[in-house]
Write an enzyme that holds these catalytic residues in place. Structure first.
Site, PDB file in Angstrom:
ATOM      1  N   ARG A 100      93.460 130.556  32.340  1.00  0.00           N
ATOM      2  CA  ARG A 100      94.329 129.543  33.022  1.00  0.00           C
ATOM      3  C   ARG A 100      93.410 128.421  33.582  1.00  0.00           C
ATOM      4  O   ARG A 100      92.397 128.361  33.583  1.00  0.00           O
ATOM      5  CB  ARG A 100      94.590 130.011  34.833  1.00  0.00           C
ATOM      6  CG  ARG A 100      93.332 131.055  35.590  1.00  0.00           C
ATOM      7  CD  ARG A 100      93.616 131.305  36.705  1.00  0.00           C
ATOM      8  NE  ARG A 100      92.584 131.707  38.012  1.00  0.00           N
ATOM      9  CZ  ARG A 100      92.077 131.083  38.129  1.00  0.00           C
ATOM     10  NH1 ARG A 100      91.735 129.913  38.247  1.00  0.00           N
ATOM     11  NH2 ARG A 100      91.041 131.542  38.870  1.00  0.00           N
ATOM     12  N   ASP A 124      79.998 128.344  42.147  1.00  0.00           N
ATOM     13  CA  ASP A 124      81.179 127.760  43.002  1.00  0.00           C
ATOM     14  C   ASP A 124      81.063 126.009  42.111  1.00  0.00           C
ATOM     15  O   ASP A 124      80.830 125.117  41.599  1.00  0.00           O
ATOM     16  CB  ASP A 124      81.918 128.704  43.804  1.00  0.00           C
ATOM     17  CG  ASP A 124      83.334 129.086  43.857  1.00  0.00           C
ATOM     18  OD1 ASP A 124      84.185 128.039  42.734  1.00  0.00           O
ATOM     19  OD2 ASP A 124      83.735 130.230  43.386  1.00  0.00           O
ATOM     20  N   ASN A 134      90.918 125.562  36.543  1.00  0.00           N
ATOM     21  CA  ASN A 134      89.578 126.383  37.876  1.00  0.00           C
ATOM     22  C   ASN A 134      89.782 124.709  38.339  1.00  0.00           C
ATOM     23  O   ASN A 134      90.454 124.254  38.445  1.00  0.00           O
ATOM     24  CB  ASN A 134      88.725 127.247  36.891  1.00  0.00           C
ATOM     25  CG  ASN A 134      88.715 127.897  38.227  1.00  0.00           C
ATOM     26  OD1 ASN A 134      88.852 128.545  38.951  1.00  0.00           O
ATOM     27  ND2 ASN A 134      87.310 128.450  38.267  1.00  0.00           N
TER      28      ASN A 134
END
Length: 275
Positions: free
Chosen positions: A66, A164, A68
């Protein structure tokens, strides 16, 4: 996708929610109105009324990966990376939605492609991979979108902790949200640690500057896979923090300046390349 108006005091007003039928990784405003999304197997466009239209779908033949995180470069192209649902090492890739609506494969072999940003002079692009624990820098050619001279500027070695989402400020500082690290770190362009902003949650996911003067750092946090005990220790998990007084300003928000159904006939093609 949630959207709202930011009041002069930093509160969200008139929040609206638009639902789509796939996981959303990132969103960016489109120059002609509406938004481009990195979602599911590729890119979507949502107009201001909430209608959804598919753009390029580079992973349309796969169900194990998927989209991100993503962001627009200074020329208005939209970049977004992928990850496997089971976080298989090397299963991710980085894609670029071009101004003509086509899609280019820029990098393969990523694990959890995450935060993307550009230096104030737009000569350097930064990309974090939560799977490898690295934030890499690339020489960036704005005229073509090509990247080269890859090098690692930040490496997170603590077990379970990972870089992140990220953002870059006007002074060139790189702000990195530390998943399972309970903080946002600010680094120099060469990776030296400048500042650590501690948070009362374990899992910050991304950060971005906003507000009237672009001097408020907004930080998102996750509740994913936290048990009742962990949630009891951090009741603010899953909310958005607004942090003032950092003494720096963020770069302006960059929109997608390419073809959308609102600005063209929506013709889309996909091509693959390497960088």
């Amino acid at each position: 996708m949630h959207r709202g108006t930011l009041s002069p005091h930093g509160a969200l007003e008139r929040v609206e929610t638009i639902s789509v039928d796939r996981h959303i990784g990132a969103a960016a405003p489109a120059d002609g109105g509406g938004y481009v999304l990195a979602a599911g197997a590729g890119f979507l466009f949502i107009d201001d009324a909430g209608s959804v239209c598919e753009l390029a779908q580079p992973e349309a033949d796969r169900t194990d990966v998927r989209m991100n995180d993503g962001a627009c470069d200074p020329q208005g192209r939209f970049w977004a990376g992928t990850m496997a649902y089971d976080e298989t090492p090397g299963a991710g890739a980085l894609y670029r939605l071009e101004l003509d609506g086509s899609c280019t494969t820029v990098l393969t072999g990523l694990t959890i492609s995450n935060g993307i940003g550009w230096s104030p002079d737009a000569r350097t692009m930064y990309l974090s991979d939560s799977g490898t624990g690295c934030v890499d820098a690339f020489r960036f050619d704005g005229s073509t979108g090509a990247i080269s001279d890859r090098r690692t500027v930040v490496r997170i070695d603590q077990p379970g902790m990972a870089p992140d989402g990220l953002t870059v400020d006007e002074e060139g500082g790189i702000w990195v949200a530390l998943w399972n690290g309970g903080a946002v770190n600010r680094y120099t362009a060469d990776g030296s640690l400048l500042t650590t902003v501690q948070l009362p949650v374990e899992r910050p996911t991304s950060c971005a500057f906003g507000g009237p003067d672009r001097d408020t750092l907004f930080v998102t946090r996750a509740r994913t896979d936290l048990d009742d005990d962990a949630l009891g220790r951090q009741p603010l998990a899953g909310r958005v923090f607004a942090i003032d007084g950092l003494g720096v300003r963020g770069l302006p928000c960059l929109p997608y300046r390419g073809r959308t159904p609102q600005s063209s006939d929506g013709e889309r093609h996909t091509r693959n390349g390497a960088a």
